[in-house]
Write a protein that holds these residues in place. Sequence first.
Motif, PDB file in Angstrom:
ATOM      1  N   ALA A  89       0.953  -1.186  -0.141  1.00 21.29           N
ATOM      2  CA  ALA A  89      -0.033   0.197  -0.154  1.00 21.29           C
ATOM      3  C   ALA A  89       0.677   1.209   0.089  1.00 21.29           C
ATOM      4  O   ALA A  89       0.769   2.069  -0.821  1.00 21.29           O
ATOM      5  CB  ALA A  89      -0.923  -0.061   1.249  1.00 21.29           C
ATOM      6  N   PRO A  90       1.890   1.617   0.825  1.00 24.00           N
ATOM      7  CA  PRO A  90       2.803   2.458   0.826  1.00 24.00           C
ATOM      8  C   PRO A  90       3.665   2.747  -0.422  1.00 24.00           C
ATOM      9  O   PRO A  90       3.783   3.662  -1.076  1.00 24.00           O
ATOM     10  CB  PRO A  90       3.651   2.548   2.109  1.00 24.00           C
ATOM     11  CG  PRO A  90       2.731   1.516   3.002  1.00 24.00           C
ATOM     12  CD  PRO A  90       2.263   0.512   1.993  1.00 24.00           C
ATOM     13  N   ALA A  91       4.134   1.656  -0.736  1.00 22.79           N
ATOM     14  CA  ALA A  91       4.910   1.509  -2.193  1.00 22.79           C
ATOM     15  C   ALA A  91       4.070   2.117  -3.279  1.00 22.79           C
ATOM     16  O   ALA A  91       4.499   3.186  -4.110  1.00 22.79           O
ATOM     17  CB  ALA A  91       5.284   0.202  -2.526  1.00 22.79           C
ATOM     18  N   ILE A  92       2.725   1.531  -3.499  1.00 21.83           N
ATOM     19  CA  ILE A  92       1.952   1.994  -4.738  1.00 21.83           C
ATOM     20  C   ILE A  92       1.575   3.642  -4.586  1.00 21.83           C
ATOM     21  O   ILE A  92       1.603   4.360  -5.603  1.00 21.83           O
ATOM     22  CB  ILE A  92       0.707   1.413  -4.840  1.00 21.83           C
ATOM     23  CG1 ILE A  92       1.135  -0.251  -4.990  1.00 21.83           C
ATOM     24  CG2 ILE A  92      -0.412   1.708  -5.765  1.00 21.83           C
ATOM     25  CD1 ILE A  92      -0.174  -1.249  -4.936  1.00 21.83           C
ATOM     26  N   ALA A  93       1.487   3.805  -3.036  1.00 25.77           N
ATOM     27  CA  ALA A  93       1.173   5.289  -2.994  1.00 25.77           C
ATOM     28  C   ALA A  93       2.370   6.318  -3.463  1.00 25.77           C
ATOM     29  O   ALA A  93       1.998   7.258  -4.076  1.00 25.77           O
ATOM     30  CB  ALA A  93       1.001   5.735  -1.269  1.00 25.77           C
ATOM     31  N   PHE A  97       1.366   9.176  -6.158  1.00 31.49           N
ATOM     32  CA  PHE A  97       2.017  10.633  -5.898  1.00 31.49           C
ATOM     33  C   PHE A  97       2.796  11.186  -7.092  1.00 31.49           C
ATOM     34  O   PHE A  97       2.767  12.369  -7.462  1.00 31.49           O
ATOM     35  CB  PHE A  97       2.529  10.723  -4.585  1.00 31.49           C
ATOM     36  CG  PHE A  97       1.763  10.933  -3.356  1.00 31.49           C
ATOM     37  CD1 PHE A  97       0.742  11.969  -3.246  1.00 31.49           C
ATOM     38  CD2 PHE A  97       1.694   9.966  -2.416  1.00 31.49           C
ATOM     39  CE1 PHE A  97      -0.188  12.061  -2.225  1.00 31.49           C
ATOM     40  CE2 PHE A  97       0.678  10.045  -1.474  1.00 31.49           C
ATOM     41  CZ  PHE A  97      -0.246  11.122  -1.319  1.00 31.49           C
ATOM     42  N   ASP A  98       3.647  10.402  -7.535  1.00 27.93           N
ATOM     43  CA  ASP A  98       4.846  10.603  -8.621  1.00 27.93           C
ATOM     44  C   ASP A  98       3.803  10.753  -9.891  1.00 27.93           C
ATOM     45  O   ASP A  98       4.331  11.790 -10.434  1.00 27.93           O
ATOM     46  CB  ASP A  98       5.736   9.626  -8.771  1.00 27.93           C
ATOM     47  CG  ASP A  98       6.971  10.045  -9.733  1.00 27.93           C
ATOM     48  OD1 ASP A  98       7.695  11.122  -9.371  1.00 27.93           O
ATOM     49  OD2 ASP A  98       7.189   9.318 -10.664  1.00 27.93           O
ATOM     50  N   ILE A  99       2.995  10.064 -10.062  1.00 29.02           N
ATOM     51  CA  ILE A  99       2.176  10.062 -11.369  1.00 29.02           C
ATOM     52  C   ILE A  99       1.500  11.551 -11.487  1.00 29.02           C
ATOM     53  O   ILE A  99       1.383  12.216 -12.465  1.00 29.02           O
ATOM     54  CB  ILE A  99       1.467   8.980 -11.578  1.00 29.02           C
ATOM     55  CG1 ILE A  99       2.185   7.819 -12.085  1.00 29.02           C
ATOM     56  CG2 ILE A  99       0.464   9.217 -12.900  1.00 29.02           C
ATOM     57  CD1 ILE A  99       1.517   6.479 -11.972  1.00 29.02           C
ATOM     58  N   VAL A 100       0.754  11.642 -10.297  1.00 30.48           N
ATOM     59  CA  VAL A 100      -0.046  12.711 -10.221  1.00 30.48           C
ATOM     60  C   VAL A 100       0.775  14.288 -10.030  1.00 30.48           C
ATOM     61  O   VAL A 100       0.579  15.220 -10.601  1.00 30.48           O
ATOM     62  CB  VAL A 100      -0.816  12.891  -8.794  1.00 30.48           C
ATOM     63  CG1 VAL A 100      -1.676  14.206  -8.562  1.00 30.48           C
ATOM     64  CG2 VAL A 100      -1.943  11.604  -8.908  1.00 30.48           C
ATOM     65  N   ALA A 201      -4.489   6.904 -10.806  1.00 33.52           N
ATOM     66  CA  ALA A 201      -3.654   7.408  -9.608  1.00 33.52           C
ATOM     67  C   ALA A 201      -4.596   8.075  -8.664  1.00 33.52           C
ATOM     68  O   ALA A 201      -4.451   7.834  -7.342  1.00 33.52           O
ATOM     69  CB  ALA A 201      -2.657   8.155 -10.110  1.00 33.52           C
ATOM     70  N   SER A 202      -5.338   8.935  -9.142  1.00 33.59           N
ATOM     71  CA  SER A 202      -6.293   9.832  -8.274  1.00 33.59           C
ATOM     72  C   SER A 202      -7.272   8.942  -7.656  1.00 33.59           C
ATOM     73  O   SER A 202      -7.531   9.187  -6.271  1.00 33.59           O
ATOM     74  CB  SER A 202      -6.915  11.051  -9.067  1.00 33.59           C
ATOM     75  OG  SER A 202      -7.753  10.137 -10.201  1.00 33.59           O
ATOM     76  N   THR A 203      -7.685   7.882  -8.256  1.00 33.47           N
ATOM     77  CA  THR A 203      -8.699   6.885  -7.577  1.00 33.47           C
ATOM     78  C   THR A 203      -7.784   6.237  -6.306  1.00 33.47           C
ATOM     79  O   THR A 203      -8.642   6.259  -5.255  1.00 33.47           O
ATOM     80  CB  THR A 203      -9.198   6.084  -8.434  1.00 33.47           C
ATOM     81  OG1 THR A 203      -9.927   6.679  -9.479  1.00 33.47           O
ATOM     82  CG2 THR A 203     -10.181   4.985  -8.045  1.00 33.47           C
ATOM     83  N   TYR A 204      -6.802   5.803  -6.716  1.00 32.68           N
ATOM     84  CA  TYR A 204      -5.935   5.031  -5.467  1.00 32.68           C
ATOM     85  C   TYR A 204      -5.644   6.070  -4.402  1.00 32.68           C
ATOM     86  O   TYR A 204      -6.072   5.637  -2.982  1.00 32.68           O
ATOM     87  CB  TYR A 204      -4.787   4.679  -6.142  1.00 32.68           C
ATOM     88  CG  TYR A 204      -3.662   3.704  -5.040  1.00 32.68           C
ATOM     89  CD1 TYR A 204      -4.353   2.555  -4.730  1.00 32.68           C
ATOM     90  CD2 TYR A 204      -2.749   4.497  -4.426  1.00 32.68           C
ATOM     91  CE1 TYR A 204      -3.502   1.824  -3.616  1.00 32.68           C
ATOM     92  CE2 TYR A 204      -2.442   3.864  -3.300  1.00 32.68           C
ATOM     93  CZ  TYR A 204      -2.670   2.389  -3.036  1.00 32.68           C
ATOM     94  OH  TYR A 204      -1.767   1.967  -2.084  1.00 32.68           O
ATOM     95  N   LEU A 205      -5.356   7.284  -4.716  1.00 32.03           N
ATOM     96  CA  LEU A 205      -4.943   8.055  -3.559  1.00 32.03           C
ATOM     97  C   LEU A 205      -6.314   8.529  -2.935  1.00 32.03           C
ATOM     98  O   LEU A 205      -6.187   8.615  -1.735  1.00 32.03           O
ATOM     99  CB  LEU A 205      -4.256   9.482  -4.185  1.00 32.03           C
ATOM    100  CG  LEU A 205      -3.003   9.073  -4.845  1.00 32.03           C
ATOM    101  CD1 LEU A 205      -2.278  10.282  -5.437  1.00 32.03           C
ATOM    102  CD2 LEU A 205      -1.906   8.574  -3.490  1.00 32.03           C
ATOM    103  N   PHE A 211      -9.749   5.210   3.484  1.00 30.76           N
ATOM    104  CA  PHE A 211      -9.448   3.967   4.278  1.00 30.76           C
ATOM    105  C   PHE A 211      -8.298   3.844   5.213  1.00 30.76           C
ATOM    106  O   PHE A 211      -8.220   3.124   5.998  1.00 30.76           O
ATOM    107  CB  PHE A 211      -9.671   2.712   3.450  1.00 30.76           C
ATOM    108  CG  PHE A 211     -11.063   2.801   2.566  1.00 30.76           C
ATOM    109  CD1 PHE A 211     -12.242   2.568   3.396  1.00 30.76           C
ATOM    110  CD2 PHE A 211     -11.117   3.145   1.399  1.00 30.76           C
ATOM    111  CE1 PHE A 211     -13.386   2.608   2.868  1.00 30.76           C
ATOM    112  CE2 PHE A 211     -12.321   2.904   0.417  1.00 30.76           C
ATOM    113  CZ  PHE A 211     -13.682   2.664   1.178  1.00 30.76           C
ATOM    114  N   ALA A 212      -7.222   4.526   4.678  1.00 35.64           N
ATOM    115  CA  ALA A 212      -5.773   4.274   5.526  1.00 35.64           C
ATOM    116  C   ALA A 212      -5.122   5.788   5.373  1.00 35.64           C
ATOM    117  O   ALA A 212      -4.196   6.042   4.894  1.00 35.64           O
ATOM    118  CB  ALA A 212      -5.059   3.446   4.632  1.00 35.64           C
ATOM    119  N   PRO A 213      -5.914   6.744   6.222  1.00 30.50           N
ATOM    120  CA  PRO A 213      -5.282   8.269   6.049  1.00 30.50           C
ATOM    121  C   PRO A 213      -3.777   8.161   6.719  1.00 30.50           C
ATOM    122  O   PRO A 213      -3.095   9.008   6.248  1.00 30.50           O
ATOM    123  CB  PRO A 213      -6.381   8.810   6.966  1.00 30.50           C
ATOM    124  CG  PRO A 213      -7.010   7.845   7.654  1.00 30.50           C
ATOM    125  CD  PRO A 213      -6.910   6.644   7.022  1.00 30.50           C
ATOM    126  N   ALA A 214      -3.552   7.334   7.730  1.00 31.25           N
ATOM    127  CA  ALA A 214      -2.150   7.371   7.981  1.00 31.25           C
ATOM    128  C   ALA A 214      -1.021   7.078   6.962  1.00 31.25           C
ATOM    129  O   ALA A 214      -0.178   7.661   6.957  1.00 31.25           O
ATOM    130  CB  ALA A 214      -2.044   6.420   9.254  1.00 31.25           C
TER     131      ALA A 214
END
Length: 469
Positions: A89-93, A97-100, A201-205, A211-214
């Motif tokens: 989850a953090p890796a994909i985040a 962020f890089d794509i956006v 990318a925006s959907t994932y973020l 669901f996982a704000p931290a």
Amino acid sequence: MQIVPVIMAGGSGTRLWPLSRSLFPKQFLALASNVSMLQQTIERTAGLPCEKTVLLCNEEHRFLVAEQLRTINYQGARILLEPAGRNTAPAIALAAFDIVAKQKDSLMMVMAADHVINDQSAFEKSVLNAVELAQQGKLVTFGIVPNAPETGYGYIKRGTELQDSAYAVDAFVEKPNLETAQSYLTSGEYYWNSGMFMFKASTYLASLREFAPAIYEACQQAYNEKSEDLDFIRAGKDAFLSSPDDSIDYAIMEHTSQAVVVPMDAGWCDLGSWSALWEIDHKDDAQNSTHGDVILHNTTGSLVRATSRLVTTIGLEDIIIVETKDAVLVAAKDQVQDVKEIVNKLKQEDRSEFKHHRDVYRPWGHYDSIDCGDRYQVKRITVKPGAKLSVQMHHHRAEHWIVVSGTAKVTNGDKEVLLTENQSTYIPVGVIHALENPGKIDLELIEVQSGSYLGEDDIVRFADNYGRV
């Protein structure tokens, strides 16, 4: 809309020891073809409408990734470095962020670097089938059509059909026992959880923030604090380490109502063990899979791999044998999952066989530790054309260099000299020195180290072309 392949190339692949090591894990090995699994994963996207790949890897593997991209002449990839493993989850985040940040909202095609897919056309068909749903804001996961009651994978239960060969996700299911797995197979409503995804990318973020704000906040700060070093984008360390360690399934997919599963029947395999490799590998009439210099007699159903010497067998059945320069594994094929227990013992004892092979790769080339004793070590060093080792010195060891082939440009204290075949030099303890290959062919030399301490951490770097000072 273009697709950005996001390839997760972290992980240690401990169950494929002794070929896979913590500093040279399975995704960088050529196990199922003549190129590595990472290179296969990159080449898998060539027939799709894709932009350049975003690669996620551990800091310690960055030069391996760069070298593997170079050898297949793949240019323009963005290599994001994780300071430490924090799950998917953090890796994909970080990738999202890089794509956006590039003012794009492309579709992300998330893949692991250590999967095998044998049917390229079926893979492409499933990916293209997911595009419209991902553009609509769905979180698409790819479910592998099962061909056996596999107990080693999680499963996805499909729900309502949304379009041809695409379903709402009814449930994510943990690894079942054999009886339950058989019922899943019989029902036709369950798929293996592949760990591959597609979404904007925006959907994932947005989903991560809900669901996982931290994780969202930690990764946003880590990306904002990024630094760029050569071809690498290094996330902010402290912020990234503050992120919870969660998978995308646990953080998002099990909670969202927008999860969709697209079936994929493409000869997929997660190479998680030597028995899995035996299953997909080419076998002879006696069901043996062999690689390297191997001679078998009265042997059946076995996998034998030799990398540096002749390996022979007599009267064996269902055995795994893997030989490297510094270690040999012999295991019953039905017990190979316990390889990780051996690896844990190696790690506890801080043995080099846990970390790396005798051949160690560096951004400038590689070296092979061919002999060692209490106060000496002998290495065969190969330096690529145009490459240069760091300007450095050692507190505890002296070094003798003998050129085998090529040309060496040597800095030895305040002197600089060119050495060619059969010429040598001596570097005393405490003298600042450097080694460079100014030629057009590989430089090969023998290095003899002598002294009271010969560890790789006895290096004081003053200048380095690869950002290691």
